[in-house]
Design an enzyme around this catalytic site. Sequence first.
Site, PDB file in Angstrom:
ATOM      1  N   CYS A   2      29.397  50.746  52.658  1.00  0.00           N
ATOM      2  CA  CYS A   2      30.436  51.188  53.574  1.00  0.00           C
ATOM      3  C   CYS A   2      30.170  50.500  54.913  1.00  0.00           C
ATOM      4  O   CYS A   2      29.037  50.437  55.371  1.00  0.00           O
ATOM      5  CB  CYS A   2      30.496  52.694  53.833  1.00  0.00           C
ATOM      6  N   ARG A  28      30.187  45.085  52.338  1.00  0.00           N
ATOM      7  CA  ARG A  28      29.475  46.358  52.158  1.00  0.00           C
ATOM      8  C   ARG A  28      30.201  47.319  51.229  1.00  0.00           C
ATOM      9  O   ARG A  28      29.664  48.364  50.870  1.00  0.00           O
ATOM     10  CB  ARG A  28      29.298  47.044  53.519  1.00  0.00           C
ATOM     11  N   TRP A  75      32.540  51.952  50.046  1.00  0.00           N
ATOM     12  CA  TRP A  75      31.944  51.856  48.712  1.00  0.00           C
ATOM     13  C   TRP A  75      31.766  53.301  48.263  1.00  0.00           C
ATOM     14  O   TRP A  75      30.962  54.040  48.821  1.00  0.00           O
ATOM     15  CB  TRP A  75      30.601  51.127  48.765  1.00  0.00           C
ATOM     16  N   ASN A  99      29.030  56.130  56.979  1.00  0.00           N
ATOM     17  CA  ASN A  99      28.297  55.345  55.979  1.00  0.00           C
ATOM     18  C   ASN A  99      27.055  56.157  55.640  1.00  0.00           C
ATOM     19  O   ASN A  99      26.282  56.483  56.536  1.00  0.00           O
ATOM     20  CB  ASN A  99      27.918  53.982  56.583  1.00  0.00           C
ATOM     21  N   GLY A 100      26.888  56.479  54.340  1.00  0.00           N
ATOM     22  CA  GLY A 100      25.716  57.266  53.949  1.00  0.00           C
ATOM     23  C   GLY A 100      26.123  58.392  53.016  1.00  0.00           C
ATOM     24  O   GLY A 100      27.234  58.382  52.467  1.00  0.00           O
ATOM     25  N   GLU A 479      16.682  36.986  36.853  1.00  0.00           N
ATOM     26  CA  GLU A 479      17.625  36.727  37.942  1.00  0.00           C
ATOM     27  C   GLU A 479      18.877  36.007  37.421  1.00  0.00           C
ATOM     28  O   GLU A 479      19.995  36.302  37.828  1.00  0.00           O
ATOM     29  CB  GLU A 479      16.930  35.918  39.053  1.00  0.00           C
ATOM     30  N   LYS A 483      22.636  37.455  37.732  1.00  0.00           N
ATOM     31  CA  LYS A 483      23.730  36.713  38.369  1.00  0.00           C
ATOM     32  C   LYS A 483      24.957  36.704  37.461  1.00  0.00           C
ATOM     33  O   LYS A 483      26.068  36.964  37.889  1.00  0.00           O
ATOM     34  CB  LYS A 483      23.268  35.286  38.598  1.00  0.00           C
ATOM     35  N   GLU A 486      26.557  40.334  37.013  1.00  0.00           N
ATOM     36  CA  GLU A 486      27.213  40.970  38.164  1.00  0.00           C
ATOM     37  C   GLU A 486      28.553  40.335  38.517  1.00  0.00           C
ATOM     38  O   GLU A 486      29.438  41.023  39.005  1.00  0.00           O
ATOM     39  CB  GLU A 486      26.297  41.085  39.386  1.00  0.00           C
ATOM     40  N   HIS A 502       9.745  41.174  19.411  1.00  0.00           N
ATOM     41  CA  HIS A 502       9.380  42.589  19.334  1.00  0.00           C
ATOM     42  C   HIS A 502      10.613  43.490  19.426  1.00  0.00           C
ATOM     43  O   HIS A 502      10.551  44.573  20.001  1.00  0.00           O
ATOM     44  CB  HIS A 502       8.363  42.928  20.427  1.00  0.00           C
ATOM     45  N   LYS A 602      27.168  44.660  48.777  1.00  0.00           N
ATOM     46  CA  LYS A 602      26.041  43.796  49.107  1.00  0.00           C
ATOM     47  C   LYS A 602      24.876  44.561  49.726  1.00  0.00           C
ATOM     48  O   LYS A 602      23.721  44.278  49.469  1.00  0.00           O
ATOM     49  CB  LYS A 602      26.492  42.710  50.070  1.00  0.00           C
TER      50      LYS A 602
HETATM   51  C1  G6P Z   1      22.472  44.736  46.340  1.00  0.00           C
HETATM   52  C2  G6P Z   1      23.030  43.334  46.331  1.00  0.00           C
HETATM   53  C3  G6P Z   1      22.015  42.371  45.752  1.00  0.00           C
HETATM   54  C4  G6P Z   1      20.700  42.474  46.501  1.00  0.00           C
HETATM   55  C5  G6P Z   1      20.176  43.903  46.527  1.00  0.00           C
HETATM   56  C6  G6P Z   1      19.008  44.056  47.476  1.00  0.00           C
HETATM   57  O1  G6P Z   1      22.371  45.197  45.041  1.00  0.00           O
HETATM   58  O2  G6P Z   1      24.237  43.286  45.604  1.00  0.00           O
HETATM   59  O3  G6P Z   1      22.519  41.055  45.849  1.00  0.00           O
HETATM   60  O4  G6P Z   1      19.761  41.647  45.893  1.00  0.00           O
HETATM   61  O5  G6P Z   1      21.197  44.785  46.994  1.00  0.00           O
HETATM   62  O6  G6P Z   1      19.452  43.802  48.779  1.00  0.00           O
HETATM   63  P1  G6P Z   1      18.544  43.356  49.979  1.00  0.00           P
HETATM   64  O7  G6P Z   1      19.481  43.234  51.140  1.00  0.00           O
HETATM   65  O8  G6P Z   1      17.530  44.438  50.161  1.00  0.00           O
HETATM   66  O9  G6P Z   1      17.917  42.063  49.612  1.00  0.00           O
END
Ligand code: G6P
Length: 607
Positions: A2, A28, A75, A99-100, A479, A483, A486, A502, A602
């Site tokens: 948010c 956000r 969000w 926000n929160g 990772e 990617k 998501e 396994h 994000k």
């Molecule tokens: C969210 C984002 C990710 C990020 C993660 C940690 O899930 O979508 O892209 O890696 O938060 O965020 P930070 O700002 O702590 O790296």
Amino acid sequence: MCGIVGIVSEKRDVAESLLEGLKRLEYRGYDSAGIATLIDGKLAMRRATGKLKALSDKLESDPLRGHVGIGHTRWATHGRPSEDNAHPHSSEKVALVHNGIIENYRDLRHALEAKGHVFRSETDTESIAHLITDFLNMGMTPQEATAAALPCLDGAFALAVLFQDHNNLLIGARRGSPLAIGYGEGEMYLGSDALALAPMTNRITYLEEGDWVEITAESAIIHDKHGDIAIRAIHETGLSALEIGKGTYRHYMLKEIFEQPVVIGDALETMTFGDYQIALPDLPFDWKNIRRLSIVACGTAYYAGMTARYWFEQLAGLPTDFDVASEYRYRGALVDPSDVMIVISQSGETADSLAALRYAKERGQKIVSVVNVQHSTIARESDAIVPSLCGPEISVASTKAFTSQLIVLLCMALQAGEKRGFLSTDKATEIVDALRGLPSKMNDVLRDDNRLQEVAQNIATTKAIFYLGRGLMYPLALEGALKLKEISYIHAEGYPAGELKHGPLALVDEHMPVVVLAPYDSLFEKTSSNVQEIVARGGRIHLFTDKVGHANIGAGITWSLVLPAIHEAIAPILYAAPLQLLAYYTALAKGTDVDHPRNLAKSVTVE
Ligand code: G6P
């Protein structure tokens, strides 16, 4: 998550600037958005579900006047995305954005409903609006009502509150979620981050935990958690209005992927000198005296941390734990005060990473954070910062933040190795030398992306995919899978190549693409055997390797990409780039919203 923004101005209408601020905060959250202003002292509001464009269209056909206002991009946490649940939330006397999460909102709601307050949404936030109103109804001023309401709230919040009939007042408050004050000429601002305020000002004050602030067009009066007047520093951010443009790129994600060679080159310039020396900010401990390192992070940053564990153990002989931040304190981690924690976070605001930091700090550990946003909460609460400085990262899917975190962490491991007398000068020179060649190799990989674009068309038709790697390529497999899932919504799983047999091997058939990360390194032969086990079961191998690996992998490979040969220790940094592009082109082929993947945000500032 948010984003919130607020403006109080002496003489101009603020709705347009609020919308511009929200554009910069859309990373956000983008479930709904809304703006409230005061027109001749009366509250007026526009809200819309979905991305900001919907709100912007609404404002175009039905504009809002007013010199004071607040805005929000959401969000969703409590209550599905709908117009009723969109912020601002209001009573007849206040409108506010939040926000929160307010954890005791049910109790508050019951008590306030019993007193006659009528709720119109399913959110936790609305209870704050009615709570403040309740205090106003007792005859309190806006300042008194806010000061009375804040201690009644459990949970995390950043708030901006607008009061009916108070044309020159905004109140902001922060506990657990970030909030900044911006200083302008004849106007003042509130924002979730400095980026939101960059078109209007670069003079920023970050509120501390428990602070609340009354702002007018001319001034800001900050109160600390005890209600005392507090003086907080004003920082010049160096951010400009231009910095968040997409340039000629179709998406922020693509732009940020292509920025990596420059970002990495700049980081290396700052962090290395001479043949192999590493220049890092002063750290409040001596690497020689540490017995154990612990790394915590979330999401992509967590995979950077997982990669770093290999480096700290292999190059510095330093035993290293790593935890996903949301589990760290709940597993009751045993914290030795003489050890050190590294927190990795692009935003520096991730709630779980911050909570892990505080858990370790309370138990006496020194904290070093690897952060991109310099004045973030994690940065401010750490004993030292090693900045990853990749510039604003806007795309929700993290790319350049990941590779710049890797560069910083590798440099830290090299420094630790040298200081602990574990790493020979020859080996350090070899790695730093290889690092200096990395930007140009990555540039070559990025410029030659036709084959990735082609194969993405096939990957886009699949329902599930595995990513496999061993050693340093294992965290990268995780990772790479993250990617893809998501942004393309394809079920992707990363696995250590040796673990497939396994259980997960049961899923492999002729429909299953398997991405294998196998540079010709010390583990190549092992990975190559795993590849043959998959080929024997009809799996479709998509191999990322180098020339020698390609020549030695054996028969039965469906598709391969040959990358430049690279030093084993830094291969994950180079191999990250084609995996990012693979995810990007697959998402494009599927037609998803690359920069705003569904359900995600994000910056995750709630637990
Ligand atoms: C969210 C984002 C990710 C990020 C993660 C940690 O899930 O979508 O892209 O890696 O938060 O965020 P930070 O700002 O702590 O790296």
